[in-house]
Design a protein around this motif. Structure first.
Motif, short mmCIF file in Angstrom:
data_model
loop_
_atom_site.label_atom_id
_atom_site.label_comp_id
_atom_site.label_asym_id
_atom_site.label_seq_id
_atom_site.Cartn_x
_atom_site.Cartn_y
_atom_site.Cartn_z
N ASN A 19 7.92 -3.22 15.40
CA ASN A 19 6.99 -3.81 16.18
C ASN A 19 5.42 -3.42 15.69
N SER A 20 5.49 -2.59 14.64
CA SER A 20 4.15 -1.98 13.99
C SER A 20 4.13 -2.55 12.65
N ASN A 21 5.07 -3.69 12.45
CA ASN A 21 5.04 -4.50 11.18
C ASN A 21 5.02 -3.79 9.86
N ILE A 22 6.07 -2.81 10.19
CA ILE A 22 6.49 -2.05 9.10
C ILE A 22 7.82 -2.77 8.65
N LYS A 23 7.67 -3.12 7.17
CA LYS A 23 9.02 -3.64 6.79
C LYS A 23 10.23 -2.95 6.45
N ILE A 24 11.34 -3.04 6.67
CA ILE A 24 12.38 -2.14 6.20
C ILE A 24 13.59 -2.94 5.56
N LEU A 25 13.66 -2.80 4.19
CA LEU A 25 14.93 -3.41 3.35
C LEU A 25 16.06 -2.69 3.21
N ASN A 26 16.87 -2.89 3.78
CA ASN A 26 18.35 -2.06 3.74
C ASN A 26 19.18 -2.47 2.42
N ASN A 27 20.10 -1.82 2.19
CA ASN A 27 20.92 -1.94 1.13
C ASN A 27 20.31 -2.16 -0.20
N ILE A 57 3.18 -1.68 4.62
CA ILE A 57 4.20 -0.60 4.50
C ILE A 57 5.64 -0.96 4.54
N LEU A 58 6.20 -0.52 3.47
CA LEU A 58 7.39 -0.86 3.33
C LEU A 58 8.48 0.41 3.13
N ILE A 59 9.48 0.13 3.81
CA ILE A 59 10.56 1.20 3.71
C ILE A 59 11.95 0.58 3.08
N LEU A 60 12.20 1.54 1.98
CA LEU A 60 13.53 0.86 1.31
C LEU A 60 14.73 2.10 1.58
N GLU A 61 15.79 1.35 2.00
CA GLU A 61 16.81 2.31 2.45
C GLU A 61 18.18 1.85 1.87
N THR A 95 3.76 -0.25 -6.20
CA THR A 95 3.28 -0.05 -4.84
C THR A 95 1.94 1.02 -5.13
N HIS A 96 1.07 0.95 -4.18
CA HIS A 96 -0.11 2.03 -4.45
C HIS A 96 0.25 3.51 -4.22
N LYS A 97 1.02 3.58 -3.31
CA LYS A 97 1.40 5.07 -2.99
C LYS A 97 3.09 5.12 -2.68
N LEU A 98 3.61 6.21 -3.03
CA LEU A 98 5.01 6.43 -2.69
C LEU A 98 5.33 7.53 -1.99
N LEU A 99 5.98 7.54 -0.96
CA LEU A 99 6.40 8.88 -0.06
C LEU A 99 7.93 8.85 -0.22
N ILE A 100 8.59 10.01 -0.58
CA ILE A 100 9.83 10.05 -0.76
C ILE A 100 10.45 10.99 0.42
N ASN A 127 0.73 -1.24 0.00
CA ASN A 127 -0.13 0.05 0.15
C ASN A 127 1.05 1.29 -0.02
N PHE A 128 1.91 1.33 0.70
CA PHE A 128 2.69 2.53 1.06
C PHE A 128 4.24 2.27 0.91
N THR A 129 4.97 2.90 0.18
CA THR A 129 6.27 2.77 0.16
C THR A 129 7.05 3.84 0.38
N ILE A 130 7.96 3.68 1.24
CA ILE A 130 8.76 4.99 1.73
C ILE A 130 10.25 4.81 1.22
N ILE A 131 10.72 5.78 0.64
CA ILE A 131 12.14 5.69 0.37
C ILE A 131 12.65 6.49 1.53
N GLY A 132 13.82 5.89 2.13
CA GLY A 132 14.50 6.44 3.06
C GLY A 132 14.19 6.26 4.56
N SER A 133 15.19 5.55 5.28
CA SER A 133 14.74 5.24 6.77
C SER A 133 15.33 6.25 7.68
N GLY A 134 15.59 7.62 7.45
CA GLY A 134 15.88 8.62 8.32
C GLY A 134 14.71 8.78 9.39
N ILE A 135 14.85 9.85 10.07
CA ILE A 135 13.90 10.01 11.10
C ILE A 135 12.34 10.63 10.26
N VAL A 136 12.67 11.04 9.14
CA VAL A 136 11.29 11.59 8.47
C VAL A 136 10.65 10.25 7.87
#
Ligand SMILES: Cc1cc2nc3c(=O)[nH]c(=O)nc-3n(C[C@H](O)[C@H](O)[C@H](O)COP(=O)(O)OP(=O)(O)OC[C@H]3O[C@@H](n4cnc5c(N)ncnc54)[C@H](O)[C@@H]3O)c2cc1C
Length: 251
Positions: free
Chosen positions: A190-198, A45-49, A222-227, A19-28
């Motif tokens: 803990n909130s079931n948010i996946k983070i893929l590194n590298n 929800i997926l974060i790509l770092e 992905t349905h939505k992308l957040l940068i 549903n949601f992909t976020i690019i970047g696992s910084g504080i934002v």
């Protein structure tokens, strides 16, 4: 490794129906993912770092819980109205309070020792300008802080090659940035948010119903992308976001 290396199970589990992909696992990026989780409890929800760890300013900063030094506020006033600057500082301050509330002062090691702005011997003009505007900025910020934010202090730490006084911001605090980022990562996991590194995003294409994302390892949709890539946004073709140092050079 490329797309063909992913098995049916890997693709299905980690990269389908996102549903949601976020690019970047910084504080934002992490805060954005956690906020999305609150609003959409069932979303995938997926974060790509790109880094092994978050590889941006969030883990490399100085650890000041700050909302603007006197000279930064004066600089902001060159390009924004007083009302805009006040709103910006209020948002920054509220953001810090939220961060403390969500993670807890003990976990992020928050202490409020105040922050000092030092001016080198070469910065005489800026120093005198800042000193002369302490009262003006204090009264601008009164609606938020209810008392004076800035005052001048003697060089009690005996630093060399600086102007005789520092400017103290009594509301500035200090945090342990590493602990803060670790706590945010743990909350995300803990909130079931996946983070893929590298995993570096190299391109994206919005086709109205979904966004196709290309990384250096695989492609998916992905349905939505957040940068949330901060100053690296231009590498994804977003020219409007410029790191502060670039802005300074061009102005
Ligand atoms: C040296 C320094 C000191 C600072 N000191 C302070 C301070 O004391 N107090 C304060 O409040 N602020 C400070 N800041 C500013 C603060 O750290 C940043 O404003 C904040 O961390 C920005 O967070 P962010 O999540 O937007 O960006 P970042 O933390 O930079 O996160 C962006 C992430 O995106 C990832 N990324 C980028 N491109 C891609 C891609 N194509 N694919 C996948 N991942 C990608 C990066 O690896 C990175 O992890 C400092 C900044 C610096 C540089």
């Amino acid at each position: 490794m490329n797309e063909t290396n992913l098995s049916y199970w890997e693709y299905k589990t980690w990269l389908s129906n996102i549903n949601f992909t976020i690019i970047g696992s910084g504080i934002v990026g992490l805060s954005c993912a956690l906020r999305l989780r609150t609003k959409f409890p069932k979303a995938k929800i997926l974060i790509l770092e790109r880094g092994m760890l978050p590889n941006g300013a969030s883990t490399k900063n100085a650890g000041f819980a700050c909302f603007g030094s006197l000279s930064e506020i004066l600089d902001d006033l060159n390009s924004h109205t007083e009302a805009e600057v006040l709103r910006l500082i209020q948002k920054r301050y509220q953001g810090l309070q939220l961060l403390r509330q969500h993670l807890g002062d003990q976990i992020i090691d928050y202490v409020q020792y105040g922050g000092y702005e030092l001016f080198t011997t070469h910065d005489k003009i800026l120093y005198e300008d800042c000193l002369s505007k302490i009262e003006q900025i204090n009264s601008l910020l009164k609606p938020i802080f209810k008392s004076d934010v800035f005052c001048s202090k003697e060089n009690i730490f005996n630093f060399n090659n600086i102007q005789p006084k520092y400017i103290l911001n009594q509301f500035e605090g200090q945090i342990n940035t590493g602990q803060m980022m670790e706590a945010l990562q743990q909350k995300a996991q803990n909130s079931n948010i996946k983070i893929l590194n590298n995993c570096t995003v190299t391109n994206f294409e919005d086709n109205n119903t979904a966004v196709e994302i290309k990384t250096d390892k695989f492609t998916f949709s992905t349905h939505k992308l957040l940068i949330a890539t901060n100053g690296f946004a231009s590498q994804l073709g977003i020219k409007q976001v410029k790191p502060a140092y670039q802005r300074d050079i061009s102005s």
